[in-house]
Every structure is written in C-alpha cells, then in structure tokens.
Design a protein around this motif. Structure first.
Motif, mmCIF file in Angstrom:
data_model
loop_
_atom_site.group_PDB
_atom_site.id
_atom_site.type_symbol
_atom_site.label_atom_id
_atom_site.label_comp_id
_atom_site.label_asym_id
_atom_site.label_seq_id
_atom_site.Cartn_x
_atom_site.Cartn_y
_atom_site.Cartn_z
ATOM 1 N N UNK A 36 4.672 -5.334 -7.179
ATOM 2 C CA UNK A 36 5.082 -3.928 -7.013
ATOM 3 C C UNK A 36 3.884 -3.000 -6.821
ATOM 4 N N UNK A 37 2.682 -3.479 -7.079
ATOM 5 C CA UNK A 37 1.504 -2.652 -6.828
ATOM 6 C C UNK A 37 1.357 -2.463 -5.320
ATOM 7 N N UNK A 38 1.227 -1.249 -4.831
ATOM 8 C CA UNK A 38 1.218 -1.007 -3.377
ATOM 9 C C UNK A 38 0.196 -1.820 -2.591
ATOM 10 N N UNK A 39 -1.041 -2.025 -3.081
ATOM 11 C CA UNK A 39 -1.995 -2.782 -2.257
ATOM 12 C C UNK A 39 -1.704 -4.272 -2.139
ATOM 13 N N UNK A 40 -0.739 -4.789 -2.890
ATOM 14 C CA UNK A 40 -0.501 -6.237 -2.910
ATOM 15 C C UNK A 40 0.463 -6.626 -1.796
ATOM 16 N N UNK A 41 -0.002 -7.505 -0.920
ATOM 17 C CA UNK A 41 0.865 -8.050 0.126
ATOM 18 C C UNK A 41 1.536 -9.332 -0.337
ATOM 19 N N UNK A 72 -0.186 -3.002 8.797
ATOM 20 C CA UNK A 72 0.448 -3.288 10.077
ATOM 21 C C UNK A 72 1.958 -3.187 10.075
ATOM 22 N N UNK A 73 2.564 -3.101 8.885
ATOM 23 C CA UNK A 73 4.015 -2.911 8.779
ATOM 24 C C UNK A 73 4.382 -1.470 8.456
ATOM 25 N N UNK A 74 3.376 -0.606 8.374
ATOM 26 C CA UNK A 74 3.633 0.791 8.072
ATOM 27 C C UNK A 74 3.713 1.123 6.598
ATOM 28 N N UNK A 75 3.386 0.165 5.738
ATOM 29 C CA UNK A 75 3.445 0.399 4.292
ATOM 30 C C UNK A 75 2.240 1.229 3.859
ATOM 31 N N UNK A 76 2.515 2.323 3.164
ATOM 32 C CA UNK A 76 1.438 3.153 2.606
ATOM 33 C C UNK A 76 0.971 2.495 1.310
ATOM 34 N N UNK A 77 -0.296 2.128 1.226
ATOM 35 C CA UNK A 77 -0.753 1.401 0.050
ATOM 36 C C UNK A 77 -2.020 1.963 -0.578
#
Length: 260
Positions: free
Chosen positions: A113-118, A154-159
């Motif tokens: 759930x942490x934004x920088x984690x892919x 590349x998927x548009x996720x703000x992280x």
C-alpha cells in the motif's frame, strides 16, 4: 488303633518350580519365539508413528508456541525511495512473534500500500529474520502541482512528491494526474512514442485537452500534437522537421504538416 481316632496319612506339600529351558520342547520354544517376533513387528509401526508424532508436536510447539524462533529482524532489500523504517512500520510485524506464524501474504499487502512500491515479496530467513524485497516504481514524468512536482510512473500512478524535477524526467502539465485519468494516459502514450531526438529536445508536454496535446522544445519551439492517435507517425514527422526554422510545427495531421 490309637485312642480310637481316625488314622491320618502323611501330609503332602506342593511347590511350584520353574522348569528349565531344557524341559520345554524345542518346537514349543520355536513357536513362542516366532510369536514374540510377530508381536514386536506388529507393535513397531505404532511405536514409530507415536515417536514421529511426538517429534512433530514438539517441533510445532517450538515453532508456533514459543519465541525461540521469533522475529528478531526485518531485513529490507531494494528500498531507495523508502526508508527501512517506513517499510518495517508498514509491515507491522511485532518483535518476537513466531516466525512461522507470520502471514507473509498479508504482510506483503500492507507494504504494497506504500505508494512507491510496485512489487513486494516477503520471505522467511530462519531462525529469526523476515526478508522484504521491494521493486519500487520508476518515474515516467513530473507533474507540477501546487508549487511542487508529483512523480508518476508508466501507469500514471502518483507515488512521490518532490520540490524539483528529478533528473531525466520530462515535465507533463496535467489537470488531474492518475492512472484513471484519460489525459494522463494520453500523455504517457505520446511520451512512449517519442524518438530519442525528440525526447532530448523536449522540455514540457502539455495536455490542455484530449485533442489539444502539445510539446515544448528547447528554444521555445512548439509542436502541436493534437490527440494521442497516430503517435508514432507524428513522432517520425516531427523528428524529420527538427532542423527546420519554425517556432511552431503542427503535426496533428501528420500527412499535412504546417509551419508557423
């Protein structure tokens, strides 16, 4: 006759004695030995099963019911944008909890759930270490937002939010960056179609509308892109015209190019 009473004979006394082995016939001894061996063979599997169950029970109790193999360390691998402390806090695994009882999938979901984690995987390293391996998101563009910049992948996720534009990332002006935003998807499609020459000249990409995409190049030159369709054709034509002296190149209809 003695006093007229009844005559008593000698008293017999019985005594049990163990017969020697020689007193038992050999055939009987062989039969008894075979019977003992059969009883031992029949009991052996039960004895082995009981021993195995006892060992398994002891191991299970040691692993699940004691702190002997409890979590002593959460090792984080692959974190650059995140700190190990942030990852450990998100994992929320108490110190000393039996390592075998840690729900690896649930722990990975919490960290994910942490934004920088892919992507994230969580594994056990006996006797007391939880290993968290991260793959962090890679920035594709920086979007100006309230005096700062948000980084999207590349998927548009703000992280990520930063004060300045990270090295190597283009600036993309969008109203509402996000993976479900059509403007974000259009911008990323155009960025993915740019040739290395165009990418090197690019300073900004602006999405004023789905059919109003434009590029700003070095030297304040503008490429009118239009919508995101035929992106490869537009990139090829714009690259071929980079040497032309023009402030504006319109490739929105790549078969009919105009200059201003």
């Amino acid at each position: 006759m003695d006093g007229g009473g009844p005559r008593r004979g000698p008293v017999r006394r019985w005594q049990l004695v163990r017969a020697g082995s020689d007193a038992v016939p050999p055939s009987t001894r062989r039969f008894m030995a075979r019977a003992r061996r059969r009883r031992m063979r029949a009991a052996l599997p039960w004895a082995v099963a009981g021993g195995v169950l006892a060992v398994v029970g002891l191991v299970a109790w040691t692993l699940l019911g004691t702190g002997l193999f409890g979590v002593r360390e959460v090792r984080v691998v692959g974190a650059e944008l995140l700190t190990p402390v942030e990852v450990r806090d998100a994992a929320a695994v108490p110190d000393g909890v039996p390592l075998a009882r840690v729900d690896l999938a649930a722990t990975a979901r919490r960290i994910g759930r942490l934004p920088p984690v892919e992507r994230v995987t969580v594994t056990r390293d006996w006797p007391g270490t939880l290993v968290v391996t991260l793959v962090e998101r890679t920035g594709a563009a920086a979007v100006p937002r309230e005096g700062r910049y948000v980084v999207i992948d590349g998927n548009g996720v703000v992280f990520r939010t930063v004060d300045g534009v990270p090295d190597g990332l283009p600036v993309v002006r969008l109203a509402a960056p996000g993976p479900d935003d059509p403007g974000t998807r259009a911008a990323l499609e155009v960025l993915g179609a740019l040739t290395p020459q165009l990418r090197a000249e690019l300073t900004e990409l602006t999405v004023a509308g789905l059919a109003r995409i434009s590029l700003t190049l070095r030297g304040d030159r503008t490429v009118v892109w239009g919508d995101a369709t035929r992106a490869l054709d537009k990139a090829r034509v714009a690259t071929a015209l980079l040497g032309r002296k023009a402030d504006t190149i319109d490739v929105s209809a790549p078969d009919v190019v105009t200059f201003r």
